[in-house]
Design a protein around this motif. Structure first.
Motif, mmCIF file in Angstrom:
data_model
loop_
_atom_site.group_PDB
_atom_site.id
_atom_site.type_symbol
_atom_site.label_atom_id
_atom_site.label_comp_id
_atom_site.label_asym_id
_atom_site.label_seq_id
_atom_site.Cartn_x
_atom_site.Cartn_y
_atom_site.Cartn_z
ATOM 1 N N SER A 302 50.388 17.047 48.373
ATOM 2 C CA SER A 302 51.462 17.249 49.354
ATOM 3 C C SER A 302 52.734 17.838 48.764
ATOM 4 C CB SER A 302 51.810 15.906 50.014
ATOM 5 O OG SER A 302 52.414 15.025 49.062
ATOM 6 N N GLY A 303 52.993 17.566 47.473
ATOM 7 C CA GLY A 303 54.253 17.983 46.867
ATOM 8 C C GLY A 303 55.422 17.116 47.274
ATOM 9 N N GLN A 304 55.156 16.067 48.050
ATOM 10 C CA GLN A 304 56.212 15.162 48.488
ATOM 11 C C GLN A 304 56.424 14.058 47.458
ATOM 12 O OE1 GLN A 304 54.568 13.988 52.372
ATOM 13 N NE2 GLN A 304 56.150 15.210 53.355
ATOM 14 N N VAL A 305 57.619 13.467 47.484
ATOM 15 C CA VAL A 305 57.922 12.366 46.579
ATOM 16 C C VAL A 305 57.229 11.102 47.078
ATOM 17 C CG1 VAL A 305 59.726 10.896 45.631
ATOM 18 C CG2 VAL A 305 60.144 13.327 45.904
ATOM 19 N N VAL A 306 56.401 10.514 46.233
ATOM 20 C CA VAL A 306 55.733 9.257 46.576
ATOM 21 C C VAL A 306 56.313 8.089 45.788
ATOM 22 C CG1 VAL A 306 53.605 10.445 47.198
ATOM 23 C CG2 VAL A 306 53.887 9.565 44.866
ATOM 24 N N GLY A 307 57.198 8.393 44.824
ATOM 25 C CA GLY A 307 57.796 7.317 44.046
ATOM 26 C C GLY A 307 58.903 7.812 43.140
ATOM 27 N N LEU A 308 59.703 6.871 42.667
ATOM 28 C CA LEU A 308 60.787 7.112 41.702
ATOM 29 C C LEU A 308 60.421 6.362 40.428
ATOM 30 C CD1 LEU A 308 63.711 7.846 40.777
ATOM 31 C CD2 LEU A 308 64.467 5.768 41.966
ATOM 32 N N HIS A 309 60.003 7.091 39.402
ATOM 33 C CA HIS A 309 59.604 6.457 38.141
ATOM 34 C C HIS A 309 60.800 5.738 37.512
ATOM 35 C CE1 HIS A 309 57.623 5.924 34.232
ATOM 36 N NE2 HIS A 309 58.767 6.296 33.704
ATOM 37 N N PHE A 310 60.558 4.502 37.033
ATOM 38 C CA PHE A 310 61.688 3.803 36.402
ATOM 39 C C PHE A 310 61.339 3.107 35.097
ATOM 40 C CE2 PHE A 310 59.835 0.574 39.226
ATOM 41 C CZ PHE A 310 59.813 -0.564 38.444
ATOM 42 N N GLY A 311 60.095 3.114 34.671
ATOM 43 C CA GLY A 311 59.785 2.474 33.393
ATOM 44 C C GLY A 311 58.312 2.201 33.242
#
Length: 636
Positions: A302-311
């Motif tokens: 999709s190219g959509q954001v599925v998450g925000l990596h944080f660690g």
């Protein structure tokens, strides 16, 4: 901050097991190991045969984890091959060494150029020790998303505001984002961070997330799009960010995986490992390092954001904030939720209630003579806005009635009687569902619209308003009836603010009303150019008309209000803007909504006088921010 018990549960399986669970990739690695194809990794020669034999067996997570637990070098080489960290040039990621990985990612190479270009490196100016601190990405005209622990390097909360820190000589540390910083590419695309909008509190319930603002600029890359629903375990994803040399990890292993090249934009394909319910994070197996904090986790297809990596934990698993949580925080834009109840953890908890016609039988609805003098529902005029024409007969509920718009499938107007003396405080219990007395396709439901879209189900009749009666059962029926889709209009979450929702309470508590009774008419203003979302035209303005009896004079007392969500409506991403509640002449509501109230109601408007109307001019009239702003006496 990640709860330690959650982390323990989610990292029980080593990342290597997930990588080689893919049978075609496993077979490819086994063949290379058996043939001595990794000549550039002489450390693997001693164990290549054993690795090939093991990989020739069927995938078994526990057995794979035990085998590679003492073979860190072999594991690192497999990670470099099966979970590569690819260089990017002009938004295009390079070819993977693995044929299986290349076959997976190559169809998406062109489509992902734009999303990749919207991810940047957060750089610092006047910091004592650091030149850059992590990754961020654009989500709206002027908003960036990153991690809390990234933003705290250069920002801090002071009271209700978030300010830039100062360095050891008293200068403010400033930040900017560079959307390039690619390997062997000298070009840059830098934009200064103008404001730290919000940093999540450092508590277990709050996601590791922060919001920054940049100055609007035509040169900014397009905003990224958030996925409308959370991904599932096993889905193909990629992390886009800036891995940095990390002293916490084995230098030799990092060198083999990253080729001793750090601090530049990388594309790291992988898979979602788990999406546990009841928490704000998911896990994935993409290869990352410290500088990846704040990276965008993109759906490969999709190219959509599925998450925000944080660690994450090296050789174990990585963590990312779910898209549903990011979306919810951006939607309500209050920047304060920290509890699980407030976050709701996406739409997983929504349960639609099925009502029968018998459940809604015996409802008398709105009573025109509730106040004594007759206050009928208004009629629709020929100038009624788009969507109101052809409105049918009212649907009756406990203490209120609704007239539906047949073309919009939303309410055209609602009318409720409120008896403040008989109000009973009840615990909220959402029971959204269809009204079975009319066809489902004449209503707008959750699965069709409210679930995937960035709108709340905005009550036209407030939940509390019909929650009164001689018995608790009567009050409960009144509140429960407000949770039908016929009573909902799409509203941006930040529209549900105190100055609008509490107008009835203000009038009851601040006006000398007879018997603590009022009648309230509420509805949307439909226009032909209302914007369309998922096939539904969403109104931008709303009206409310409050009718009471003045205890001193015994006469009708009418005040009218309007509220707009213009400027808050989502476009490609999310848009936010100021909104206000205004007290207006009743004639303004009539003209905008295409209504005609009775002569008695019109004459009782506190702004009915010609002098008052002229004095207020043609603007937005009186701004209402609290009870003291409301006019409840005739303006002479």
């Amino acid at each position: 901050m990640l709860n330690s018990s959650d982390a323990k549960e989610l990292v029980s399986n080593a990342r290597i097991a997930g990588v080689i669970a893919d049978r075609p990739l496993r077979d490819e690695i086994a063949a290379i190991a058996a043939s001595g194809g990794w000549t550039r990794f002489p450390e693997l020669n001693a164990s290549a045969k054993m690795v090939a034999e093991h990989l020739g067996k069927a995938p078994n997570a526990k057995a794979d984890e035990r085998f590679f637990d003492s073979r860190a070098i072999s594991e690192a080489i497999i990670h470099a091959f099966g979970r590569p960290v690819l260089h990017i040039k002009d938004g295009v990621f390079e070819q993977a060494d693995s044929k299986e990985i290349e076959k997976l990612i190559s169809p998406h190479r062109k489509k992902l150029v734009a999303p990749i270009s919207s991810v940047g490196r957060l750089e610092l100016m006047d910091h004592d020790t650091m030149e850059w601190v992590g990754t961020g990405w654009r989500i709206d005209d002027d908003l960036l998303v990153t991690n809390r622990h990234v933003a705290l390097v250069f920002g801090a909360q002071q009271g209700k505001r978030f300010l830039f820190r100062t360095n050891t000589v008293g200068r403010y540390v400033r930040a900017r984002i560079d959307f390039r910083e690619e390997h062997r590419v000298p070009d840059f695309s830098e934009f200064n961070v103008a404001e730290i909008v919000w940093i999540a509190p450092d508590v277990d319930e709050a996601p590791d997330m922060a919001i920054l603002k940049v100055h609007k600029d035509a040169g900014l890359p397009k905003p990224l799009s958030l996925a409308t629903k959370d991904v599932e375990a096993g889905e193909d994803i990629a992390v886009v960010g800036y891995p940095a040399r990390d002293s916490r990890n084995d230098a030799g292993l990092m060198s083999r995986i990253f080729g001793d090249v750090y601090d530049v934009k990388r594309f790291s394909p992988g898979k979602v490992q788990a999406v546990p319910k009841g928490v704000w994070h998911l896990t994935h197996d993409c290869t990352t390092l410290g500088g990846n904090s704040g990276s965008a986790v993109l759906g490969l297809g999709s190219g959509q954001v599925v998450g925000l990596h944080f660690g994450g934990q090296f050789r174990k698993t990585n963590f990312a904030v779910k898209a549903s949580i990011i979306r919810q925080l951006l939607r309500q834009r209050s920047w304060v939720p920290v509890s699980r109840t407030e976050l709701k953890f996406g739409e997983e908890a929504f349960k639609e209630v099925k009502r029968t016609e018998a459940d809604l039988s015996g409802r008398a609805g709105y009573a025109a003579d509730f106040l004594g003098p007759r206050v009928s529902m208004p009629s629709f005029t020929k100038s009624s806005g788009a969507g109101v024409k052809g409105a049918g007969s009212p649907l009756h509920y406990m203490h209120f009635s609704i007239v539906m718009s047949p073309t919009r499938r939303l309410p055209a107007i609602t009318a409720v009687n409120i008896d403040g003396a008989l109000k009973i405080k009840l615990k909220r219990k959402d029971t959204w569902g269809y009204d079975p007395r009319i066809k489902k396709d004449t209503q707008v439901g959750h699965a069709e619209f409210y679930g995937p879209e960035a709108f709340d189900k905005g009550h036209m009749v407030r939940r509390e308003d019909p929650g009164w009666g001689d018995t608790e059962k009567e009050a409960l029926l009144g509140e429960d009836d407000t949770f039908v889709y016929t009573n909902a209009v799409p509203q941006m979450p930040q529209l549900n603010q105190r100055a609008w929702l509490s107008l009835e309470d203000y009038v009851l508590s601040n006006a000398k009303t007879q018997g603590f009774k009022i009648s309230v008419f509420t509805g949307p203003v439909y226009r032909s150019d209302d914007r369309t979302y998922s096939g539904i035209q969403v109104p931008e303005d709303f009206f409310k008309v409050v009718v009471a009896i003045d205890v001193d004079s015994g006469e009708l007392l009418v005040s009218a209000y309007m509220l707009s969500q213009e400027g808050m409506m989502p476009e490609e991403g999310f848009r936010y803007g100021p909104f206000k509640t205004y007290q207006v002449p009743l004639s303004k509501v009539e003209n905008e909504a295409g209504l005609r109230f009775s002569a008695a109601v019109r004459a009782a408007d506190v702004f009915a006088g010609q002098v008052a109307t002229e004095a207020m001019g043609s603007g937005r009239f009186l701004v209402i921010e609290g009870p003291s702003d409301i006019v409840l006496r005739k303006v002479k």
